[in-house]
Scaffold this motif. Structure first.
Motif, PDB file in Angstrom:
ATOM      1  N   UNK A  36      -0.894  -1.104  -4.122  1.00 35.82           N
ATOM      2  CA  UNK A  36      -2.184  -1.484  -4.653  1.00 35.82           C
ATOM      3  C   UNK A  36      -3.295  -0.868  -3.791  1.00 35.82           C
ATOM      4  N   UNK A  38      -7.146  -1.735  -2.609  1.00 39.72           N
ATOM      5  CA  UNK A  38      -8.114  -2.823  -2.568  1.00 39.72           C
ATOM      6  C   UNK A  38      -9.398  -2.347  -1.900  1.00 39.72           C
ATOM      7  N   UNK A  41     -14.010  -6.397  -0.503  1.00 47.86           N
ATOM      8  CA  UNK A  41     -14.630  -7.442  -1.303  1.00 47.86           C
ATOM      9  C   UNK A  41     -14.206  -7.463  -2.758  1.00 47.86           C
ATOM     10  N   UNK A  42     -13.110  -6.795  -3.073  1.00 43.78           N
ATOM     11  CA  UNK A  42     -12.615  -6.756  -4.454  1.00 43.78           C
ATOM     12  C   UNK A  42     -11.139  -7.139  -4.482  1.00 43.78           C
ATOM     13  N   UNK A  43     -10.624  -7.413  -5.673  1.00 41.50           N
ATOM     14  CA  UNK A  43      -9.215  -7.698  -5.821  1.00 41.50           C
ATOM     15  C   UNK A  43      -8.393  -6.417  -5.839  1.00 41.50           C
ATOM     16  N   UNK A  44      -7.092  -6.512  -5.570  1.00 42.95           N
ATOM     17  CA  UNK A  44      -6.225  -5.324  -5.579  1.00 42.95           C
ATOM     18  C   UNK A  44      -6.083  -4.742  -6.979  1.00 42.95           C
ATOM     19  N   UNK A  89      -2.237  -1.514  -0.069  1.00 40.49           N
ATOM     20  CA  UNK A  89      -1.330  -2.615   0.193  1.00 40.49           C
ATOM     21  C   UNK A  89       0.011  -2.357  -0.475  1.00 40.49           C
ATOM     22  N   UNK A 104       0.171  -6.017   5.272  1.00 41.74           N
ATOM     23  CA  UNK A 104      -1.202  -6.247   5.727  1.00 41.74           C
ATOM     24  C   UNK A 104      -2.142  -5.139   5.296  1.00 41.74           C
TER      25      UNK A 104
END
Lengths: 112, 116
Positions: A36, A38, A41-44, A89, A104
């Motif tokens: 992913x 990311x 401040x945003x979602x994956x 990620x 992480x």
């Protein structure tokens, strides 16, 4: 215990260069491996998904590899762009459990 | 397709108040949604699994009375942080699994909660 380890923790590269991010996992039984992106401040956002039988998957300039025998995966980014600056990620899903184990992340910074 | 909308994106609240975060699946029905918490430079930590029409399943160490989850419909799950304290300040993210077993998970855009 299921774990996902990513390296490096952070990486700085020049715009236009290539880079490779690494992921080792110990999830068992294993179903699939996901990468992913990311933004801060945003979602994956999903880049690639590979099942245990797949060795490679591409999505534009992103190419992921998977070696289920050694439990290793990599994400290769070609011709990096400034917009590639983000955390990447690695996530492993266990078979039959819907349980995701997150790394992480590797924080990538692409500079002009 | 498979979009999850999360609101609000940012919220600041006073200590002792409650905050509700919404997670909606826009173009599919999500029988199961997941709530995560993310600290700076850390990975996403699963807080709870939200199942439509039944009680949520909380991970070990997560206070179910503080983090109330409601999944009353196939397109909406909510997380309410009750009696918020500064240590609850964090980034909260919801996720839903695609129906049909094609391995897809989609994530909301996250909510930055700051408790002052």
């Amino acid at each position: 215990k299921n774990q996902v380890e990513q390296s490096p923790q952070s990486l700085i590269i020049l715009e236009g260069k290539n880079c490779t991010l690494q992921c080792n996992y110990t999830v068992s039984p294993f179903s699939n491996l996901r990468w992913y992106k990311q933004d801060t401040g945003r979602g994956p956002v999903s880049l690639t998904i590979m099942t245990f039988s797949e060795n490679t998957k591409s999505n534009g300039r992103y190419t992921a590899t998977l070696d289920a025998d050694t439990k290793q995966s990599s994400l290769h980014i070609t011709a990096s762009q400034l917009s590639d600056s983000a955390s990447y990620i690695c996530v492993a899903e266990g078979a039959g459990s819907y349980q995701l184990t997150f790394g992480k992340g590797t924080k990538l910074s692409v500079i002009p | 397709g498979a979009v999850v909308s999360q609101h609000p994106s940012r919220v600041i609240c006073k200590s002792g108040t409650s905050v509700k975060i919404e997670c909606r699946s826009l173009d599919f029905q999500a029988t199961t949604m997941f709530w995560y918490r993310q600290f700076p430079k850390k990975s996403l930590m699963l807080m709870a699994t939200s199942n439509e029409g039944s009680k949520a399943t909380y991970e070990q160490g997560v206070e179910k009375d503080k983090f109330l989850i409601n999944h009353a419909s196939l397109t909406l799950s909510t997380l309410t942080v009750t009696s918020a304290h500064p240590e609850d300040s964090s980034f909260y993210i919801c996720s839903a699994r695609f129906p049909g077993g094609n391995y897809g998970y989609t994530f909301g855009s996250g909510t930055r909660l700051t408790v002052v």
